[in-house]
Design an enzyme around this catalytic site. Structure first.
Site, PDB file in Angstrom:
ATOM      1  N   LYS A  17       0.820  -1.218   0.000  1.00  7.91           N
ATOM      2  CA  LYS A  17       0.000   0.000   0.000  1.00  7.91           C
ATOM      3  C   LYS A  17       0.853   1.268   0.000  1.00  7.91           C
ATOM      4  O   LYS A  17       0.471   2.258  -0.599  1.00  7.91           O
ATOM      5  CB  LYS A  17      -1.031  -0.001   1.133  1.00  7.91           C
ATOM      6  CG  LYS A  17      -0.474  -0.086   2.524  1.00  7.91           C
ATOM      7  CD  LYS A  17      -1.610  -0.264   3.519  1.00  7.91           C
ATOM      8  CE  LYS A  17      -1.154  -0.228   4.962  1.00  7.91           C
ATOM      9  NZ  LYS A  17       0.022  -1.039   5.305  1.00  7.91           N
ATOM     10  N   ARG A  60      -5.933   2.714  11.779  1.00  2.00           N
ATOM     11  CA  ARG A  60      -5.553   1.334  12.031  1.00  2.00           C
ATOM     12  C   ARG A  60      -6.398   0.696  13.127  1.00  2.00           C
ATOM     13  O   ARG A  60      -6.221  -0.481  13.444  1.00  2.00           O
ATOM     14  CB  ARG A  60      -4.098   1.296  12.487  1.00  2.00           C
ATOM     15  CG  ARG A  60      -3.138   0.630  11.542  1.00  2.00           C
ATOM     16  CD  ARG A  60      -1.757   0.801  12.152  1.00  2.00           C
ATOM     17  NE  ARG A  60      -0.767  -0.065  11.615  1.00  2.00           N
ATOM     18  CZ  ARG A  60       0.022   0.238  10.596  1.00  2.00           C
ATOM     19  NH1 ARG A  60      -0.104   1.372   9.963  1.00  2.00           N
ATOM     20  NH2 ARG A  60       0.951  -0.607  10.203  1.00  2.00           N
ATOM     21  N   ARG A  64      12.011  -8.167   2.277  1.00  2.11           N
ATOM     22  CA  ARG A  64      12.263  -6.740   2.498  1.00  2.11           C
ATOM     23  C   ARG A  64      13.213  -6.537   3.689  1.00  2.11           C
ATOM     24  O   ARG A  64      14.048  -5.626   3.681  1.00  2.11           O
ATOM     25  CB  ARG A  64      10.932  -6.016   2.770  1.00  2.11           C
ATOM     26  CG  ARG A  64      11.082  -4.521   2.905  1.00  2.11           C
ATOM     27  CD  ARG A  64       9.742  -3.838   3.021  1.00  2.11           C
ATOM     28  NE  ARG A  64       9.208  -3.907   4.373  1.00  2.11           N
ATOM     29  CZ  ARG A  64       8.032  -3.417   4.738  1.00  2.11           C
ATOM     30  NH1 ARG A  64       7.241  -2.850   3.851  1.00  2.11           N
ATOM     31  NH2 ARG A  64       7.618  -3.499   5.978  1.00  2.11           N
ATOM     32  N   ARG A  79      14.709  -2.935   8.364  1.00  2.00           N
ATOM     33  CA  ARG A  79      13.855  -2.209   9.299  1.00  2.00           C
ATOM     34  C   ARG A  79      13.784  -2.950  10.627  1.00  2.00           C
ATOM     35  O   ARG A  79      13.680  -4.174  10.651  1.00  2.00           O
ATOM     36  CB  ARG A  79      12.442  -2.086   8.693  1.00  2.00           C
ATOM     37  CG  ARG A  79      11.997  -0.655   8.548  1.00  2.00           C
ATOM     38  CD  ARG A  79      10.733  -0.572   7.757  1.00  2.00           C
ATOM     39  NE  ARG A  79       9.555  -1.025   8.515  1.00  2.00           N
ATOM     40  CZ  ARG A  79       8.312  -0.851   8.088  1.00  2.00           C
ATOM     41  NH1 ARG A  79       8.087  -0.260   6.935  1.00  2.00           N
ATOM     42  NH2 ARG A  79       7.305  -1.275   8.802  1.00  2.00           N
ATOM     43  N   ARG A  99       2.738  -8.073  13.907  1.00  2.00           N
ATOM     44  CA  ARG A  99       2.068  -7.052  13.098  1.00  2.00           C
ATOM     45  C   ARG A  99       0.878  -7.648  12.333  1.00  2.00           C
ATOM     46  O   ARG A  99      -0.159  -7.013  12.198  1.00  2.00           O
ATOM     47  CB  ARG A  99       3.070  -6.391  12.150  1.00  2.00           C
ATOM     48  CG  ARG A  99       3.922  -5.348  12.875  1.00  2.00           C
ATOM     49  CD  ARG A  99       5.254  -5.143  12.235  1.00  2.00           C
ATOM     50  NE  ARG A  99       5.165  -4.546  10.922  1.00  2.00           N
ATOM     51  CZ  ARG A  99       6.122  -4.651   9.994  1.00  2.00           C
ATOM     52  NH1 ARG A  99       7.211  -5.347  10.242  1.00  2.00           N
ATOM     53  NH2 ARG A  99       5.981  -4.059   8.849  1.00  2.00           N
TER      54      ARG A  99
HETATM   55  P1  ADP Z   1       3.540  -1.758   8.056  1.00  2.00           P
HETATM   56  O1  ADP Z   1       2.304  -1.368   7.302  1.00  2.00           O
HETATM   57  O2  ADP Z   1       4.503  -2.534   7.217  1.00  2.00           O
HETATM   58  O3  ADP Z   1       3.282  -2.395   9.387  1.00  2.00           O
HETATM   59  P2  ADP Z   1       4.033   1.022   8.814  1.00  2.00           P
HETATM   60  O4  ADP Z   1       5.220   1.800   8.380  1.00  2.00           O
HETATM   61  O5  ADP Z   1       2.695   1.465   8.328  1.00  2.00           O
HETATM   62  O6  ADP Z   1       4.372  -0.455   8.389  1.00  2.00           O
HETATM   63  O7  ADP Z   1       3.966   0.983  10.417  1.00  2.00           O
HETATM   64  C1  ADP Z   1       5.065   0.570  11.205  1.00  2.00           C
HETATM   65  C2  ADP Z   1       4.700   0.621  12.703  1.00  2.00           C
HETATM   66  O8  ADP Z   1       4.383   1.990  13.077  1.00  2.00           O
HETATM   67  C3  ADP Z   1       3.456  -0.171  13.123  1.00  2.00           C
HETATM   68  O9  ADP Z   1       3.734  -1.533  13.359  1.00  2.00           O
HETATM   69  C4  ADP Z   1       3.048   0.590  14.409  1.00  2.00           C
HETATM   70  O10 ADP Z   1       3.863   0.248  15.508  1.00  2.00           O
HETATM   71  C5  ADP Z   1       3.335   2.035  14.050  1.00  2.00           C
HETATM   72  N1  ADP Z   1       2.156   2.704  13.436  1.00  2.00           N
HETATM   73  C6  ADP Z   1       2.055   3.158  12.145  1.00  2.00           C
HETATM   74  N2  ADP Z   1       0.845   3.703  11.926  1.00  2.00           N
HETATM   75  C7  ADP Z   1       0.158   3.583  13.095  1.00  2.00           C
HETATM   76  C8  ADP Z   1      -1.158   3.923  13.513  1.00  2.00           C
HETATM   77  N3  ADP Z   1      -2.030   4.508  12.669  1.00  2.00           N
HETATM   78  N4  ADP Z   1      -1.516   3.655  14.797  1.00  2.00           N
HETATM   79  C9  ADP Z   1      -0.673   3.079  15.648  1.00  2.00           C
HETATM   80  N5  ADP Z   1       0.583   2.707  15.329  1.00  2.00           N
HETATM   81  C10 ADP Z   1       0.999   2.956  14.066  1.00  2.00           C
END
Ligand code: ADP
Length: 196
Positions: free
Chosen positions: A16, A91, A130, A136, A147
């Site tokens: 995404k 989320r 990845r 990461r 996750r």
């Molecule tokens: P991915 O979609 O691969 O999990 P993201 O970069 O979107 O990666 O998010 C990485 C981490 O950042 C999440 O696992 C969470 O800990 C935190 N995070 C990101 N967006 C949110 C959100 N909207 N609410 C809470 N935590 C978030």
């Protein structure tokens, strides 16, 4: 004229972020990735970054209030006046409720929610790959598993809300990037007036 919000919705590793970045250029509205914003806070060692770091490394969610406040500030920037693409937010159901309020306050509406759908087995494989390239901190096998679990328990239910309001569009994300992008463009053109 009101602004449009396009929400990308899908499990980690669904692609995404890649698709949001492409569409952002095409529509000329910013991509707002809460993951990227949080990683920036972590790298700068801000108060929020210090709280978020261990939570992100475990694959759990940063508390709703903190993420929502960060998002509210980002959306107040001038580049987001006409709209934004949301990647990684909302989320949780609570975040979706907050987003509704923020959008109403800033004269925006949800144009479409793009649910990028990819089977679990494909996702795990993509994320482990990845991890080797990007390194990461949250791409360890334990954090990846967590996750995916958090996605299923806390994020997937958010889709029902958007389905009920008729804005959800499911996209098959298990195809080449270009094919997925073309499909997304078509859906966005049909559902919003924002792409010429
Ligand atoms: P991915 O979609 O691969 O999990 P993201 O970069 O979107 O990666 O998010 C990485 C981490 O950042 C999440 O696992 C969470 O800990 C935190 N995070 C990101 N967006 C949110 C959100 N909207 N609410 C809470 N935590 C978030």
């Amino acid at each position: 004229m009101t602004g449009v919000a396009v929400i990308f919705f899908g499990p980690p590793g669904s692609g995404k972020g890649t698709q949001a970045s492409r569409l952002s250029k095409e529509m000329n509205i910013p991509q707002i990735s809460t993951g990227d914003l949080l990683r920036y806070h972590v790298s700068q060692g801000t108060e929020l970054g210090k709280v978020a770091k261990p939570i992100m490394e475990s694959g759990a969610l940063v508390p709703d209030e903190l993420v929502t406040q960060m998002l509210r500030e980002r959306l107040a920037q001038p580049d987001a006046v006409l709209g934004a693409l949301f990647d990684g937010y909302p989320r949780t159901v609570a975040q979706a409720e907050s987003l509704d309020k923020i959008l109403a306050e800033t004269d925006k509406h949800v144009g479409v929610v793009l649910h990028v759908d990819v089977p679990d087995a494909v996702i795990t494989e993509r994320m482990l790959k990845r991890a080797q390239i990007e390194g990461r901190a949250d791409d360890t096998p334990d954090a990846i598993a967590n996750r995916l679990k958090v996605y299923r328990e806390k994020t997937a239910p958010v889709a029902r809300r958007y389905e009920a309001s008729g804005v959800l569009a499911t996209i098959d994300g298990d195809r080449p990037i270009e094919v997925v992008a073309a499909d997304i463009k078509k859906v966005v053109e049909e559902r919003t007036a924002a792409v010429a």
